[in-house]
Design a protein around this motif. Structure first.
Motif, PDB file in Angstrom:
ATOM      1  N   GLY A  41     -23.663  38.960 -65.584  1.00 45.09           N
ATOM      2  CA  GLY A  41     -22.950  38.452 -64.431  1.00 45.09           C
ATOM      3  C   GLY A  41     -22.951  36.799 -64.491  1.00 45.09           C
ATOM      4  O   GLY A  41     -22.521  36.033 -63.578  1.00 45.09           O
ATOM      5  N   ARG A  49     -18.189  35.034 -54.483  1.00 40.78           N
ATOM      6  CA  ARG A  49     -18.472  36.434 -54.275  1.00 40.78           C
ATOM      7  C   ARG A  49     -17.319  37.277 -54.211  1.00 40.78           C
ATOM      8  O   ARG A  49     -16.976  38.434 -54.730  1.00 40.78           O
ATOM      9  N   LEU A  54     -21.398  35.015 -58.310  1.00 43.20           N
ATOM     10  CA  LEU A  54     -22.698  35.120 -57.598  1.00 43.20           C
ATOM     11  C   LEU A  54     -22.857  34.304 -56.550  1.00 43.20           C
ATOM     12  O   LEU A  54     -23.797  34.160 -56.022  1.00 43.20           O
ATOM     13  N   CYS A 105     -14.938  34.928 -63.761  1.00 42.69           N
ATOM     14  CA  CYS A 105     -16.089  35.272 -63.263  1.00 42.69           C
ATOM     15  C   CYS A 105     -16.811  36.724 -63.938  1.00 42.69           C
ATOM     16  O   CYS A 105     -17.895  36.652 -64.161  1.00 42.69           O
ATOM     17  N   ALA A 106     -15.975  37.508 -64.465  1.00 45.31           N
ATOM     18  CA  ALA A 106     -16.395  38.524 -65.278  1.00 45.31           C
ATOM     19  C   ALA A 106     -16.723  38.182 -66.631  1.00 45.31           C
ATOM     20  O   ALA A 106     -17.323  39.036 -67.312  1.00 45.31           O
TER      21      ALA A 106
END
Length: 329
Positions: A41, A49, A54, A105-106
């Motif tokens: 992550g 989020r 995160l 983000c991934a």
């Protein structure tokens, strides 16, 4: 965010540090290193989020960077560029660009940066102009990290007194060329000079525009996280040397960076880089004659400490370092 810091520490200890010497010798970063950071992550560390990030604050990001850099600076250096792109897209990107946040983000979409020369005083290294439905980029940036490991590059270009931030595909072609940079350390980061000649990017890739004067005024406040690269190198040295006064020096440098106001950050950054340089020298002495063998942890760490004396520098950081190293005016 304690869990994510612990995860970074475990990745550094179990994956990054054991392979760091081989990565440095090969001059190439294993894709699996970056995949492991994505699986943990960490590509979304600075992301909202709502997009799978995160939501990490500066303190959490700084702590993660320090732990990863203690394991392997090259891997950390490539990954770190991505975090700033996530922040800027999340804060300023129009809906079509923000739609890519979940992939950023991934770690399914990985980003580099070509920002330095457009957000510093002086003549622009890259200029941009509008032509129909495209933005046209011309110029060159000497330091773009992670080529071959990133999918897009956030390019900053000047349009008069404004800076334009645009996402360009990291694909070579007739109007986009790269030249590898040979560096004293972190050669595995695949850092290149990026050259653009009439390179067209769809206007829909525009992230945002900002006045140059505003970016220059806010620049000092951005210096904290990069200081954790130097702290991470010093942390590596303290762990390899064992208990010593360097432990207290590291804690003091970290606390100073954490507490520094924007106008104090350049000197605090200088202190961190000087500490990494001194700690690397101590590691050489503690290691003994084996430290002069090419490929030893001490030899690699010394080269990386030299690299960090100039990475992300500013005139005020340079002045601080010259003073600390006995060559100040």
């Amino acid at each position: 965010m304690a869990d994510v810091v612990a995860a970074a520490r475990a990745l550094a200890a179990d994956l990054l540090a054991p392979a760091a010497g081989a990565v440095d010798a090969a001059g190439a970063l294993p894709r699996g290193h970056l995949d492991a950071l994505a699986a943990a992550g960490l590509y979304g560390l600075t992301g909202p989020r709502s997009s799978g990030g995160l939501g990490g604050d500066v303190a959490a990001v700084a702590a993660v960077v320090e732990e990863l850099a203690a394991g392997d600076l090259a891997t950390t250096f490539v990954w770190l560029q991505h975090l700033g792109v996530v922040v800027r897209v999340a804060a300023h990107g129009p809906p079509p660009v923000r739609a890519r946040l979940a992939d950023l983000c991934a770690g399914r979409l990985r980003a580099g940066i070509a920002l330095q020369a457009a957000v510093r005083p002086g003549p622009p290294a890259i200029r941009v102009r509008a032509d129909g439905g495209d933005l046209v980029l011309d110029g060159a940036v000497p330091w773009v990290t992670g080529w071959g490991a990133v999918d897009v590059v956030l390019v900053a270009a000047r349009d008069g007194e404004e800076v334009v931030f645009v996402l360009a595909d990291a694909v070579e072609g007739p109007t986009l060329a790269v030249a590898p940079q040979r560096m004293v350390a972190v050669q595995a980061s695949a850092t290149v000079e990026l050259r653009l000649a009439g390179h067209r990017v769809p206007a829909g890739r525009l992230v945002h525009r900002a006045p140059l004067a505003g970016l220059l005024a806010a620049d000092a406040a951005t210096l904290r996280v990069n200081g954790s690269l130097a702290l991470g190198l010093a942390l590596r040295c303290t762990r390899l040397i064992g208990p010593s006064p360097l432990d207290d020096d590291l804690a003091a440098a970290r606390a100073r960076l954490d507490a520094a106001a924007p106008e104090e950050l350049p000197d605090a950054r200088g202190e961190a880089a000087a500490l990494a340089h001194r700690a690397a020298g101590a590691l050489v002495v503690a290691t003994g004659s084996g430290a002069v063998r090419a490929g030893s942890a001490a030899e690699r760490t010394v080269r990386e400490a030299v690299f960090l004396l100039v990475f992300g520098s500013r005139p005020a950081i340079r002045a601080s370092l010259l003073s600390r190293l006995g060559a100040g005016g």
